[in-house]
Design a protein around this motif. Structure first.
Motif, PDB file in Angstrom:
ATOM      1  N   ASP A  27      21.799 -28.338 -13.697  1.00 20.60           N
ATOM      2  CA  ASP A  27      22.592 -27.135 -13.875  1.00 20.60           C
ATOM      3  C   ASP A  27      24.082 -27.418 -13.650  1.00 20.60           C
ATOM      4  O   ASP A  27      24.487 -28.490 -13.198  1.00 20.60           O
ATOM      5  CB  ASP A  27      22.103 -26.017 -12.941  1.00 20.60           C
ATOM      6  N   PHE A  28      24.914 -26.414 -13.941  1.00 25.24           N
ATOM      7  CA  PHE A  28      26.368 -26.569 -13.870  1.00 25.24           C
ATOM      8  C   PHE A  28      26.831 -26.896 -12.451  1.00 25.24           C
ATOM      9  O   PHE A  28      27.698 -27.749 -12.240  1.00 25.24           O
ATOM     10  CB  PHE A  28      27.040 -25.291 -14.375  1.00 25.24           C
ATOM     11  N   PHE A  29      26.257 -26.227 -11.463  1.00 25.20           N
ATOM     12  CA  PHE A  29      26.647 -26.442 -10.070  1.00 25.20           C
ATOM     13  C   PHE A  29      26.383 -27.887  -9.658  1.00 25.20           C
ATOM     14  O   PHE A  29      27.218 -28.531  -9.001  1.00 25.20           O
ATOM     15  CB  PHE A  29      25.878 -25.488  -9.155  1.00 25.20           C
ATOM     16  N   THR A  30      25.248 -28.434 -10.037  1.00 24.99           N
ATOM     17  CA  THR A  30      24.900 -29.809  -9.700  1.00 24.99           C
ATOM     18  C   THR A  30      25.880 -30.783 -10.343  1.00 24.99           C
ATOM     19  O   THR A  30      26.290 -31.769  -9.725  1.00 24.99           O
ATOM     20  CB  THR A  30      23.464 -30.125 -10.160  1.00 24.99           C
ATOM     21  N   VAL A  31      26.256 -30.503 -11.583  1.00 30.65           N
ATOM     22  CA  VAL A  31      27.219 -31.359 -12.285  1.00 30.65           C
ATOM     23  C   VAL A  31      28.554 -31.375 -11.552  1.00 30.65           C
ATOM     24  O   VAL A  31      29.175 -32.428 -11.370  1.00 30.65           O
ATOM     25  CB  VAL A  31      27.417 -30.876 -13.738  1.00 30.65           C
TER      26      VAL A  31
ATOM     27  N   VAL B 210      29.125 -30.715  -8.337  1.00 27.30           N
ATOM     28  CA  VAL B 210      28.974 -31.436  -7.066  1.00 27.30           C
ATOM     29  C   VAL B 210      28.957 -32.936  -7.309  1.00 27.30           C
ATOM     30  O   VAL B 210      29.622 -33.702  -6.596  1.00 27.30           O
ATOM     31  CB  VAL B 210      27.692 -30.993  -6.336  1.00 27.30           C
ATOM     32  N   PHE B 211      28.244 -33.352  -8.329  1.00 31.16           N
ATOM     33  CA  PHE B 211      28.151 -34.775  -8.656  1.00 31.16           C
ATOM     34  C   PHE B 211      29.529 -35.328  -9.039  1.00 31.16           C
ATOM     35  O   PHE B 211      29.927 -36.415  -8.610  1.00 31.16           O
ATOM     36  CB  PHE B 211      27.160 -34.981  -9.800  1.00 31.16           C
ATOM     37  N   ALA B 212      30.277 -34.573  -9.819  1.00 25.20           N
ATOM     38  CA  ALA B 212      31.611 -34.999 -10.234  1.00 25.20           C
ATOM     39  C   ALA B 212      32.559 -35.101  -9.040  1.00 25.20           C
ATOM     40  O   ALA B 212      33.367 -36.036  -8.945  1.00 25.20           O
ATOM     41  CB  ALA B 212      32.168 -34.024 -11.265  1.00 25.20           C
ATOM     42  N   LEU B 213      32.448 -34.136  -8.122  1.00 28.10           N
ATOM     43  CA  LEU B 213      33.296 -34.168  -6.930  1.00 28.10           C
ATOM     44  C   LEU B 213      32.977 -35.371  -6.052  1.00 28.10           C
ATOM     45  O   LEU B 213      33.883 -35.987  -5.475  1.00 28.10           O
ATOM     46  CB  LEU B 213      33.140 -32.869  -6.135  1.00 28.10           C
TER      47      LEU B 213
END
Length: 325
Positions: A2-6, A8-11
């Motif tokens: 999902d968008f939230f996971t993406v 967090v992963f990018a951060l």
């Protein structure tokens, strides 16, 4: 995903990327570099009374010049009086506004802990106060672990740990009465990354971290700065402990561009003191990058021990001198 996971992963990638890329160009940890550019300048320490042990040479000597230029009042301590007098002379040259009374030479053998109280009383009587105690005295070591005599371990702990703890306890008791104060410990990267050929030295630095991290927890009104330099260009090898009691390593340290200069190390220490930083690293990019890799990925150290030639780590540590060990 999902968008939230993406996000967090990018951060996380961005966060770790900063810690792995920027150390490739800096000679200190990221917070210290930030404070050097945007924080309080060393000149903000003007008028502070600073006591430096181990001030006759190396980092301690250079720190004296940095703080003298900033306008600090100084107490210079070590065993070698002629060298201390020369350091005092140059301190007065660094800042024409300092007078002879603003820089005091007080000979001190740190191992003689019975003399610490008298020395401390002299400092307070001389300047009326103490703002910063810089614990810089200490010696390194080159020795095989299995060959180290227990007398060497004992003497190194007395010099590198117990003498520092003893003097600092006097300072802490005084700072608690005045309500504020600052203790600076010149430690080493060996205080959190073990090194071959220096078992006792590493142990003393680990011990310092334990002592003074605990102090931070007990007295939040007392500032404690632990400075961890990597290889610094000083002649420290000449007087290194070995595995034999009473012996010295006796090899002059060659000039090596891979090492931080004592002047640069002292300048960064001045920034750390002015900004009351808790914990700082000072090292050239090759080592600094490795430190951050170990910081971000602790299990890498286990892999390094198995995969990397120990001689490479010694070269990283010693530079040109490595081939002589």
């Amino acid at each position: 995903m999902d968008f939230f996971t993406v996000i967090v992963f990018a951060l996380l990638i961005f966060y770790y990327g900063i810690y792995l890329i920027l150390p490739c160009i800096f000679d200190c940890d990221l917070l210290l570099k930030f404070k050097e550019i945007f924080g309080k300048p060393v000149s903000s320490l003007k008028g502070k009374v600073v006591w430096i042990t181990g001030a006759s040479s190396g980092i301690g000597e250079q720190l004296a010049y940095v703080l003298a230029k900033a306008g600090c009042k100084l107490i210079l301590s070590a065993r070698r009086v002629p060298e201390l007098e020369q350091v005092k002379k140059r301190c007065l040259q660094e800042n024409k506004y300092l007078t002879d009374d603003d820089v005091a030479v007080y000979p001190l053998d740190m191992i003689n802990v019975d003399s610490h109280k008298e020395a401390f009383l002299y400092v307070i009587d001389k300047f009326g106060k103490l703002d910063v105690l810089v614990n810089n005295a200490g010696r390194s070591q080159r020795a095989q672990w299995r060959e180290i005599e227990i007398e060497v371990d004992r003497e190194m702990f007395e010099l590198n740990v117990l003498s520092i703890v003893c003097l600092s306890r006097l300072a802490v008791q005084y700072f608690l009465q005045t309500g504020t104060g600052h203790i600076v410990i010149n430690s080493s990267v060996a205080g959190f990354v073990p090194l071959a050929m220096s078992a006792t030295y590493c142990a003393t630095k680990y011990a310092l971290h334990g002592y003074f991290e605990s102090l931070k927890q007990e007295h939040s009104n007392i500032d404690v700065t632990i400075v961890c330099p990597g290889p610094v260009q000083t002649n420290f090898l000449a007087k290194c402990f070995t595995e034999k009691f009473g012996a010295q390593y006796g090899i002059d340290t060659k000039i090596d561009e891979k090492k931080i200069s004592a002047k640069r190390c002292a300048t960064l220490m001045g920034v750390a003191i002015a900004n009351k930083l808790d914990y700082v690293w000072i090292a050239k990019p090759n080592l600094l990058r490795l430190l951050y890799i170990l910081y971000c990925f602790p299990n890498v150290l286990k892999w390094l021990r198995k995969q990397v030639d120990p001689k490479y780590l010694m070269r990283l540590r010693e530079g040109n001198i490595a081939g002589q060990n």
